[in-house]
Motif scaffolding. Structure first.
Motif, PDB file in Angstrom:
ATOM      1  N   PRO A  55     -11.868 -15.312  -2.630  1.00 55.38           N
ATOM      2  CA  PRO A  55     -10.524 -13.567  -2.258  1.00 55.38           C
ATOM      3  C   PRO A  55     -11.080 -13.310  -3.948  1.00 55.38           C
ATOM      4  O   PRO A  55     -11.314 -13.777  -4.939  1.00 55.38           O
ATOM      5  CB  PRO A  55      -9.768 -14.511  -2.216  1.00 55.38           C
ATOM      6  CG  PRO A  55      -9.618 -15.772  -1.828  1.00 55.38           C
ATOM      7  CD  PRO A  55     -10.914 -16.674  -2.610  1.00 55.38           C
ATOM      8  N   PRO A  56     -11.236 -12.078  -3.584  1.00 54.90           N
ATOM      9  CA  PRO A  56     -11.604 -11.039  -5.017  1.00 54.90           C
ATOM     10  C   PRO A  56     -10.111 -11.512  -5.919  1.00 54.90           C
ATOM     11  O   PRO A  56      -8.988 -12.108  -5.531  1.00 54.90           O
ATOM     12  CB  PRO A  56     -11.208  -9.703  -4.614  1.00 54.90           C
ATOM     13  CG  PRO A  56     -11.344 -10.269  -2.926  1.00 54.90           C
ATOM     14  CD  PRO A  56     -10.690 -11.057  -2.519  1.00 54.90           C
ATOM     15  N   ASP A  57     -10.916 -11.299  -7.229  1.00 52.57           N
ATOM     16  CA  ASP A  57      -9.244 -11.632  -8.516  1.00 52.57           C
ATOM     17  C   ASP A  57      -8.638 -10.778  -8.796  1.00 52.57           C
ATOM     18  O   ASP A  57      -8.739  -9.488  -8.065  1.00 52.57           O
ATOM     19  CB  ASP A  57     -10.096 -12.289  -9.587  1.00 52.57           C
ATOM     20  CG  ASP A  57     -11.355 -11.505 -10.265  1.00 52.57           C
ATOM     21  OD1 ASP A  57     -10.992  -9.985 -10.225  1.00 52.57           O
ATOM     22  OD2 ASP A  57     -12.169 -11.919 -10.756  1.00 52.57           O
ATOM     23  N   ALA A  58      -7.491 -10.277  -8.991  1.00 56.98           N
ATOM     24  CA  ALA A  58      -6.371  -9.392  -9.630  1.00 56.98           C
ATOM     25  C   ALA A  58      -7.455  -8.097 -10.013  1.00 56.98           C
ATOM     26  O   ALA A  58      -7.534  -6.772 -10.017  1.00 56.98           O
ATOM     27  CB  ALA A  58      -5.321 -10.524 -10.715  1.00 56.98           C
ATOM     28  N   GLU A  59      -8.212  -7.912 -10.856  1.00 55.29           N
ATOM     29  CA  GLU A  59      -9.310  -7.816 -11.609  1.00 55.29           C
ATOM     30  C   GLU A  59      -9.578  -6.629 -10.886  1.00 55.29           C
ATOM     31  O   GLU A  59     -10.090  -5.301 -10.431  1.00 55.29           O
ATOM     32  CB  GLU A  59      -9.516  -8.111 -12.640  1.00 55.29           C
ATOM     33  CG  GLU A  59     -10.659  -6.682 -13.443  1.00 55.29           C
ATOM     34  CD  GLU A  59     -11.097  -6.969 -14.075  1.00 55.29           C
ATOM     35  OE1 GLU A  59     -12.697  -5.780 -14.662  1.00 55.29           O
ATOM     36  OE2 GLU A  59     -11.249  -7.896 -14.998  1.00 55.29           O
ATOM     37  N   GLU A  60     -10.096  -7.045  -9.606  1.00 56.46           N
ATOM     38  CA  GLU A  60     -10.935  -6.641  -8.629  1.00 56.46           C
ATOM     39  C   GLU A  60     -10.456  -6.396  -7.774  1.00 56.46           C
ATOM     40  O   GLU A  60     -10.391  -4.732  -7.422  1.00 56.46           O
ATOM     41  CB  GLU A  60     -12.273  -7.235  -8.088  1.00 56.46           C
ATOM     42  CG  GLU A  60     -13.386  -8.215  -9.241  1.00 56.46           C
ATOM     43  CD  GLU A  60     -13.962  -9.643  -7.544  1.00 56.46           C
ATOM     44  OE1 GLU A  60     -15.002  -9.090  -7.835  1.00 56.46           O
ATOM     45  OE2 GLU A  60     -13.394 -10.405  -7.777  1.00 56.46           O
ATOM     46  N   GLU A  62      -7.329  -4.668  -8.355  1.00 58.21           N
ATOM     47  CA  GLU A  62      -7.034  -3.505  -9.023  1.00 58.21           C
ATOM     48  C   GLU A  62      -7.984  -2.648  -8.914  1.00 58.21           C
ATOM     49  O   GLU A  62      -7.616  -1.335  -8.796  1.00 58.21           O
ATOM     50  CB  GLU A  62      -6.272  -3.617 -10.264  1.00 58.21           C
ATOM     51  CG  GLU A  62      -5.963  -2.170 -10.975  1.00 58.21           C
ATOM     52  CD  GLU A  62      -4.972  -2.871 -12.468  1.00 58.21           C
ATOM     53  OE1 GLU A  62      -5.225  -1.987 -13.179  1.00 58.21           O
ATOM     54  OE2 GLU A  62      -4.923  -3.915 -12.596  1.00 58.21           O
ATOM     55  N   LYS A  63      -9.044  -2.659  -9.268  1.00 56.03           N
ATOM     56  CA  LYS A  63     -10.222  -1.310  -9.369  1.00 56.03           C
ATOM     57  C   LYS A  63     -10.620  -0.831  -8.027  1.00 56.03           C
ATOM     58  O   LYS A  63     -10.834  -0.354  -8.337  1.00 56.03           O
ATOM     59  CB  LYS A  63     -11.182  -1.800  -9.877  1.00 56.03           C
ATOM     60  CG  LYS A  63     -12.531  -1.371 -10.407  1.00 56.03           C
ATOM     61  CD  LYS A  63     -14.007  -2.069 -11.470  1.00 56.03           C
ATOM     62  CE  LYS A  63     -15.115  -0.697 -10.810  1.00 56.03           C
ATOM     63  NZ  LYS A  63     -14.797   0.791 -11.613  1.00 56.03           N
ATOM     64  N   THR A  64     -10.483  -1.957  -7.199  1.00 51.81           N
ATOM     65  CA  THR A  64     -11.066  -1.611  -6.104  1.00 51.81           C
ATOM     66  C   THR A  64      -9.650  -0.872  -5.475  1.00 51.81           C
ATOM     67  O   THR A  64     -10.077   0.350  -4.760  1.00 51.81           O
ATOM     68  CB  THR A  64     -11.344  -2.801  -4.577  1.00 51.81           C
ATOM     69  OG1 THR A  64     -11.953  -3.768  -5.097  1.00 51.81           O
ATOM     70  CG2 THR A  64     -11.596  -1.779  -3.396  1.00 51.81           C
ATOM     71  N   PRO A 110       0.260   3.756  -6.757  1.00 51.09           N
ATOM     72  CA  PRO A 110       0.231   1.912  -5.715  1.00 51.09           C
ATOM     73  C   PRO A 110       1.358   0.781  -6.464  1.00 51.09           C
ATOM     74  O   PRO A 110       2.154   1.566  -7.463  1.00 51.09           O
ATOM     75  CB  PRO A 110      -0.805   1.811  -6.309  1.00 51.09           C
ATOM     76  CG  PRO A 110      -1.764   2.807  -7.130  1.00 51.09           C
ATOM     77  CD  PRO A 110      -0.312   3.929  -7.075  1.00 51.09           C
ATOM     78  N   GLY A 111       1.876  -0.007  -6.080  1.00 50.67           N
ATOM     79  CA  GLY A 111       2.725  -0.601  -6.929  1.00 50.67           C
ATOM     80  C   GLY A 111       2.051  -1.872  -6.708  1.00 50.67           C
ATOM     81  O   GLY A 111       0.929  -1.606  -7.552  1.00 50.67           O
ATOM     82  N   GLU A 112       2.137  -3.171  -7.126  1.00 49.09           N
ATOM     83  CA  GLU A 112       2.055  -4.268  -7.286  1.00 49.09           C
ATOM     84  C   GLU A 112       1.379  -4.804  -6.461  1.00 49.09           C
ATOM     85  O   GLU A 112       2.369  -5.346  -5.134  1.00 49.09           O
ATOM     86  CB  GLU A 112       3.275  -4.603  -8.481  1.00 49.09           C
ATOM     87  CG  GLU A 112       2.445  -6.705  -8.778  1.00 49.09           C
ATOM     88  CD  GLU A 112       3.534  -7.275 -10.370  1.00 49.09           C
ATOM     89  OE1 GLU A 112       3.605  -8.203 -10.636  1.00 49.09           O
ATOM     90  OE2 GLU A 112       4.985  -6.453 -10.257  1.00 49.09           O
ATOM     91  N   ALA A 113       0.845  -5.675  -6.522  1.00 48.28           N
ATOM     92  CA  ALA A 113      -0.060  -6.448  -5.515  1.00 48.28           C
ATOM     93  C   ALA A 113       0.210  -7.629  -5.292  1.00 48.28           C
ATOM     94  O   ALA A 113       1.078  -7.984  -6.395  1.00 48.28           O
ATOM     95  CB  ALA A 113      -1.425  -6.592  -5.527  1.00 48.28           C
ATOM     96  N   VAL A 114       0.399  -7.953  -4.110  1.00 44.34           N
ATOM     97  CA  VAL A 114       0.751  -8.710  -4.189  1.00 44.34           C
ATOM     98  C   VAL A 114      -0.733  -9.998  -3.307  1.00 44.34           C
ATOM     99  O   VAL A 114      -0.499  -9.383  -1.813  1.00 44.34           O
ATOM    100  CB  VAL A 114       2.322  -9.133  -2.960  1.00 44.34           C
ATOM    101  CG1 VAL A 114       2.522 -10.660  -2.875  1.00 44.34           C
ATOM    102  CG2 VAL A 114       3.472  -8.129  -3.790  1.00 44.34           C
ATOM    103  N   GLY A 115      -1.425 -10.824  -3.878  1.00 41.98           N
ATOM    104  CA  GLY A 115      -1.879 -11.516  -2.895  1.00 41.98           C
ATOM    105  C   GLY A 115      -3.528 -10.271  -3.098  1.00 41.98           C
ATOM    106  O   GLY A 115      -3.348  -9.387  -4.748  1.00 41.98           O
ATOM    107  N   THR A 142      -5.395  -4.324   1.744  1.00 38.65           N
ATOM    108  CA  THR A 142      -5.893  -5.049   1.533  1.00 38.65           C
ATOM    109  C   THR A 142      -7.037  -5.394   1.113  1.00 38.65           C
ATOM    110  O   THR A 142      -7.940  -4.943   1.778  1.00 38.65           O
ATOM    111  CB  THR A 142      -5.170  -6.250   2.613  1.00 38.65           C
ATOM    112  OG1 THR A 142      -3.951  -6.102   2.842  1.00 38.65           O
ATOM    113  CG2 THR A 142      -5.331  -8.135   2.552  1.00 38.65           C
ATOM    114  N   VAL A 143      -7.165  -5.953   0.301  1.00 34.47           N
ATOM    115  CA  VAL A 143      -8.937  -5.745  -0.550  1.00 34.47           C
ATOM    116  C   VAL A 143      -9.621  -7.380  -0.165  1.00 34.47           C
ATOM    117  O   VAL A 143      -8.357  -8.820   0.053  1.00 34.47           O
ATOM    118  CB  VAL A 143      -8.743  -5.969  -2.543  1.00 34.47           C
ATOM    119  CG1 VAL A 143     -10.196  -5.336  -2.708  1.00 34.47           C
ATOM    120  CG2 VAL A 143      -8.357  -4.221  -2.180  1.00 34.47           C
TER     121      VAL A 143
END
Length: 548
Positions: A55-60, A62-64, A110-115, A142-143
């Motif tokens: 799975p993509p990490d948090a940085e990926e 957010e950037k995507t 955007p809001g805060e990512a959840v997963g 969803t990323v």
């Protein structure tokens, strides 16, 4: 970042603000061209990098999300699409956001990512023919990890652009495909989707079919349109209203309100009410209210409510002579396989009326065996001959009108108790109860036939003896020891009912069916996984009948 797109991080979340200027030559991914599973190329340096997995990490994430939303907000559909895993489908929809939906001045927060899921709020302006209106809504993306590239990509769904978009639909701003209507009930009370959410789809279809006939003039609107011309447009924003036409329906606002409240008591339920003397539809409600109209379009096994039609067939074929005829009610009966009564109860030798009231399965299977080769077609013939099932109903909106196909072997026995391949919905079962009460099949209608001179299924009279016996059977089910008695206890006046429970493969609880009449109103309900029909289904129907 160039070209009028601003990305800022505020309080842990980022905001994407576009002024409507394209990206020009600015590239994403640290200067590399975007690459997606749907196409695109990457430089040799990108190809030589080790492909990531998992799975993509948090940085990926957010950037995507940031890069995709920035490209979308600026109107750069090509760049945005290359950041998805289906560029071929994403690009025309994202590009169409500005070219066909005429959405400008887009601000996405955007809001805060959840997963991998990132929610966001869209604020924009729709501009068309010198008129502009604000547009605001929320959606999410969803990323995911690209299967071929290993890059983090937006998992493409039409709902990314707008939550009500689905495959085959588009956002379009133009002159409306149909004039607006003011739909009113039988007494002139206005029917709105805000007050009666179950009517949302019905009102949209009525507008599409009858807006011009009602005297309306089309305005300009942002709408969700479908490639399927039979599906009415769904208005999201009205820029110019046009002129409303007034359309009279046969809905009863009081009964409709009761139906809306009743279905909300259960997770998934539908109900329809029909006037026996005319066939006029007085209410239709679903929970959930939005989406597919299960009450009109569903196709589910109706369980023992089908015994009304089986009883009519038995009377018509001379298998029983009347309510007092003697029948056997053993705990089980075999017709290629074993069929059981609920908890294997037995009534021994009893009357046809008592067997119906107690919903004895075996009493509606064992006596039919003498029909021999005709057993597989007799039920369908009766359903069409007396109840209009198998005809094409022209109610004024799209409906699915039931199916009682020919059968063989054990499937025939199952059909007599509403299982097997028998399929009905709340509309068809309400019509069956209305036919018994009114003594004739009158095709259900929701708007006057005079609007379009459509052809209705012909009226069919029940034989006097059959009608009287069926009313006697349904009255017994609604009173005394009948399975519908508890549910119908609060319903006043002459009444009749029938319960049903339909087992569905893979479903823990049976679907609960109930159909009944009182006075000049008949109703039927189905509650998915509702268990015994006399409980949840009966509760819904009783609340509707008490609103008459």
């Amino acid at each position: 970042m160039r070209s009028g797109v601003k990305v800022a991080v505020v309080g842990g979340v980022f905001a994407v603000v576009a002024t409507g200027v394209g990206y020009g030559g600015w590239n994403l991914w640290n200067g590399l061209s975007g690459e997606s599973d749907g196409g695109g190329t990457s430089p040799q340096s990108a190809r030589s990098a080790a492909k990531k997995t998992g799975p993509p990490d948090a940085e990926e994430i957010e950037k995507t999300a940031r890069d995709f939303l920035a490209a979308w907000a600026s109107g750069d559909g090509s760049t945005a699409a290359q950041l998805t895993n289906n560029a071929a489908e994403a690009e025309p929809m994202i590009t169409g956001y500005s070219t066909t939906a005429h959405v400008t001045k887009v601000v996405i927060e955007p809001g805060e990512a959840v997963g991998g899921k990132v929610p966001y709020r869209v604020r924009a302006t729709v501009e068309y023919a010198g008129v502009s209106k604000p547009l605001a809504y929320s959606s999410s993306l969803t990323v995911v990890r690209g299967l071929t590239t290993g890059k983090p990509l937006v998992d493409w769904q039409p709902s990314v652009v707008h939550p009500q978009l689905t495959e085959g639909t588009s956002l379009v701003t133009s002159k409306a495909s149909a004039p607006p209507i003011k739909a009113v009930d039988k007494d002139g009370v206005e029917l709105t989707e805000e007050k009666f959410p179950s009517l949302t789809g019905v009102l949209a279809e009525l507008r599409q079919k009858y807006g011009s006939k009602a005297g309306g003039v089309a305005g300009v609107e942002l709408a969700i349109t479908s490639a399927d011309q039979a599906i009415p447009d769904r208005t999201l924003l009205t820029l110019t209203k046009g002129k409303e036409g007034t359309l009279k329906t046969y809905i009863d606002a009081g009964v409709q309100a009761a139906a809306e409240r009743a279905v909300k008591r259960y997770g998934k339920a539908s109900v329809v009410a029909v006037e026996p003397s005319t066939g006029r539809i007085r209410a239709v409600a679903n929970n959930p209210a939005q989406g597919f109209n299960t009450a009109f379009g569903g196709a589910q096994a109706p369980g023992s409510t089908m015994k009304i039609v089986t009883a009519a067939m038995m009377l018509d074929k001379g298998l029983v002579e009347g309510a007092g005829s003697k029948v056997e009610c053993p705990p089980t009966v075999t017709w290629e396989r074993e069929f059981h009564n609920l908890k294997d109860f037995s009534l021994g030798t009893t009357t046809f009326q008592r067997a119906f009231a107690r919903s004895c399965n075996t009493s509606f299977i064992k006596p039919v065996k003498p029909l021999g080769a005709d057993a597989g077609t007799a039920l369908g013939e009766t359903a069409k001959k007396y109840f209009g099932i198998g005809e094409v109903w022209q109610t004024g909106v799209k409906t699915w009108d039931g199916s009682v196909p020919a059968s063989s072997g054990a499937e025939t026995a199952a059909a007599y108790i509403g299982q097997g391949r028998i399929q009905m919905n709340a509309l068809t079962m309400a019509s069956i109860a209305a036919t018994v009460k009114g003594g004739a099949f009158r095709q259900p209608v929701i708007v006057p036939q005079s609007l379009d001179d459509r052809t209705l299924a012909p009226t069919r009279q029940l034989p006097d003896g059959m009608a009287a016996t069926l009313r006697q059977l349904m009255a017994a089910a609604a009173t005394g020891e009948g399975t519908a008695a508890r549910a119908m206890a609060s319903v006043s006046g002459a009444k009749g009912a029938k319960t049903g429970s339909a087992e569905v493969d893979g479903q823990g609880e049976s679907d609960a069916w109930f159909t009944a009449y009182a006075g000049d109103l008949a109703a039927a309900a189905v509650v998915d996984s509702g268990g015994h029909g006399g409980d949840s289904g009966g509760d819904v129907v009783a609340r509707v009948l008490n609103a008459r």
